[in-house]
Motif scaffolding. Structure first.
Motif, PDB file in Angstrom:
ATOM      1  N   GLN A 149     117.500  36.100 -41.220  1.00  0.00           N
ATOM      2  CA  GLN A 149     118.487  36.960 -41.868  1.00  0.00           C
ATOM      3  C   GLN A 149     119.553  37.347 -40.838  1.00  0.00           C
TER       4      GLN A 149
ATOM      5  N   SER B  59     121.912  39.651 -41.451  1.00  0.00           N
ATOM      6  CA  SER B  59     122.148  41.097 -41.589  1.00  0.00           C
ATOM      7  C   SER B  59     120.979  41.743 -42.315  1.00  0.00           C
TER       8      SER B  59
ATOM      9  N   GLY C  97     117.242  47.665 -42.964  1.00  0.00           N
ATOM     10  CA  GLY C  97     116.055  48.511 -42.965  1.00  0.00           C
ATOM     11  C   GLY C  97     116.361  49.840 -43.635  1.00  0.00           C
ATOM     12  N   GLN C  98     115.423  50.747 -43.575  1.00  0.00           N
ATOM     13  CA  GLN C  98     115.631  52.076 -44.139  1.00  0.00           C
ATOM     14  C   GLN C  98     116.655  52.835 -43.303  1.00  0.00           C
TER      15      GLN C  98
ATOM     16  N   TRP D 252     117.443  45.251 -39.597  1.00  0.00           N
ATOM     17  CA  TRP D 252     116.095  44.696 -39.420  1.00  0.00           C
ATOM     18  C   TRP D 252     116.237  43.363 -38.709  1.00  0.00           C
TER      19      TRP D 252
ATOM     20  N   THR E  38     110.185  37.446 -43.813  1.00  0.00           N
ATOM     21  CA  THR E  38     111.225  38.321 -44.358  1.00  0.00           C
ATOM     22  C   THR E  38     111.444  37.839 -45.784  1.00  0.00           C
ATOM     23  N   PHE E  39     111.066  38.657 -46.747  1.00  0.00           N
ATOM     24  CA  PHE E  39     111.180  38.222 -48.145  1.00  0.00           C
ATOM     25  C   PHE E  39     111.378  39.405 -49.084  1.00  0.00           C
TER      26      PHE E  39
ATOM     27  N   ASP F 264     105.858  52.214 -43.814  1.00  0.00           N
ATOM     28  CA  ASP F 264     105.822  51.305 -42.670  1.00  0.00           C
ATOM     29  C   ASP F 264     104.380  50.859 -42.463  1.00  0.00           C
TER      30      ASP F 264
ATOM     31  N   LYS G 273     104.727  49.392 -34.752  1.00  0.00           N
ATOM     32  CA  LYS G 273     105.121  48.984 -36.099  1.00  0.00           C
ATOM     33  C   LYS G 273     105.048  47.467 -36.249  1.00  0.00           C
TER      34      LYS G 273
ATOM     35  N   ILE H 145     109.227  48.154 -45.238  1.00  0.00           N
ATOM     36  CA  ILE H 145     109.508  47.839 -46.645  1.00  0.00           C
ATOM     37  C   ILE H 145     110.767  48.579 -47.071  1.00  0.00           C
TER      38      ILE H 145
ATOM     39  N   GLY I  73     111.890  44.575 -50.630  1.00  0.00           N
ATOM     40  CA  GLY I  73     112.103  43.774 -49.425  1.00  0.00           C
ATOM     41  C   GLY I  73     111.029  44.084 -48.393  1.00  0.00           C
TER      42      GLY I  73
HETATM   43  C1  BTN Z   1     112.289  49.326 -42.509  1.00  0.00           C
HETATM   44  O1  BTN Z   1     111.230  49.438 -41.923  1.00  0.00           O
HETATM   45  O2  BTN Z   1     113.280  49.971 -42.161  1.00  0.00           O
HETATM   46  C2  BTN Z   1     112.379  48.407 -43.694  1.00  0.00           C
HETATM   47  C3  BTN Z   1     112.593  46.990 -43.268  1.00  0.00           C
HETATM   48  C4  BTN Z   1     112.709  46.015 -44.420  1.00  0.00           C
HETATM   49  C5  BTN Z   1     113.090  44.644 -43.955  1.00  0.00           C
HETATM   50  C6  BTN Z   1     113.022  43.616 -45.050  1.00  0.00           C
HETATM   51  S1  BTN Z   1     113.156  41.973 -44.434  1.00  0.00           S
HETATM   52  C7  BTN Z   1     113.329  41.365 -46.042  1.00  0.00           C
HETATM   53  C8  BTN Z   1     114.206  42.331 -46.792  1.00  0.00           C
HETATM   54  N1  BTN Z   1     115.602  42.015 -46.582  1.00  0.00           N
HETATM   55  C9  BTN Z   1     116.241  42.965 -45.903  1.00  0.00           C
HETATM   56  O3  BTN Z   1     117.443  42.943 -45.564  1.00  0.00           O
HETATM   57  N2  BTN Z   1     115.406  43.970 -45.611  1.00  0.00           N
HETATM   58  C10 BTN Z   1     114.069  43.720 -46.137  1.00  0.00           C
END
Ligand code: BTN
Length: 265
Positions: free
Chosen positions: A57, A59, A62-63, A68, A77-78, A122, A129, A133, A150
């Protein structure tokens, strides 16, 4: 962009009812969540359980608007499309619980009970970590319509950047590499069964399992709240997903993600 569409039913990889039956594998994409949301906004309807996965990916999101980062080809990554139209918006945190539990079910099989869920969703092993999600919901009336779930899990990555000192991977912990396709299939199976528990209103079971696996529950640690450090004990999570911490003076506070930071020593 190269797209490989896999007929998983023919290959018989996924032992699920619907999650992963439609699987799109991308070599490179901005973000699997963004890609899935764009597909959804196109006119052609997508079946529930559609999975978009990417080797890389550019870009990844994440939260809290974080990025990420994930090494090309090393990790999972899905994004999974769910349609929880049975779920009232007031209960939407139950979906976070179900998905975290599904992911955690697989990791517990591999790592044992030391694998925990760090609020809100998480995936941790000891103080590190492994994954995160990001769930993005659309709403219709008082109910959820579509959820783009995600998931990023560090699997075979050995090195992490200096600003990711709290990151680890399965392979760093257990000193072996894992088959990403096999893991994806296990994750789809477990996420689907937890999602079906949610659909069947098994809220008590989900609540209990989530609390049983909650990182640092019922133990005293330091938390940063309003730029100050406080000693407190996590007591649980409110129905709307706020973290309930009992501060050392006895006062209980319910905080959202922007209001509290876990302190690690
Ligand atoms: C986090 O812990 O902040 C959440 C991370 C989530 C990452 C996944 S990877 C697949 C999907 N696509 C993204 O851009 N983000 C989620």
């Amino acid at each position: 962009m190269f797209i490989k569409l896999i007929n998983t039913l023919q290959n018989n990889i996924f032992l699920t009812l619907f999650v992963g039956h439609s699987l799109v594998k991308l070599h490179e994409v901005d973000s699997t969540n963004t890609y899935l949301k764009k597909l959804l906004s196109n006119s052609k309807p997508l079946i529930e359980g559609t999975v978009i996965m990417a080797d890389y990916q550019t870009s990844g999101r994440g939260q809290k608007n974080n990025v990420w980062e994930s090494e090309k080809g090393a990790n999972l990554t899905f994004s999974v499309l769910l349609k929880p139209s049975f779920l009232n918006v007031n209960n939407q945190f139950q979906l976070n619980k179900s998905v975290s539990l599904g992911v955690s079910d697989v990791l517990i099989e591999i790592l044992g009970e030391s694998s925990k869920i760090k609020w809100p969703n998480d995936i941790y092993f000891e103080n590190k970590k492994i994954g995160g999600i990001l769930i993005e919901n659309t709403i219709k009336g008082n109910f959820l319509k579509e959820s783009v779930v995600g998931i990023g899990l560090n699997i075979n990555q050995k090195e992490f950047g200096l600003n990711a000192d709290r990151a680890t991977s399965l392979s760093k912990i257990l000193h072996q590499d894992y088959d990403l396709d096999k893991l994806l299939s296990q994750l789809c199976t477990r996420i689907e069964s937890r999602y079906l528990q949610l659909k069947a209103d098994k809220h008590q079971l989900l609540d209990k399992d989530y609390l049983d696996r909650l990182f640092r529950i019922n133990e005293s640690y330091l938390y940063e709240i309003d730029n100050q450090n406080f000693e407190g004990i996590i007591k649980g999570v409110t129905p709307t997903g706020r973290l309930s911490i009992e501060l050392s003076g006895g006062k209980q506070v319910d905080l959202d993600l922007k209001e509290v930071k876990f302190i690690f020593d």
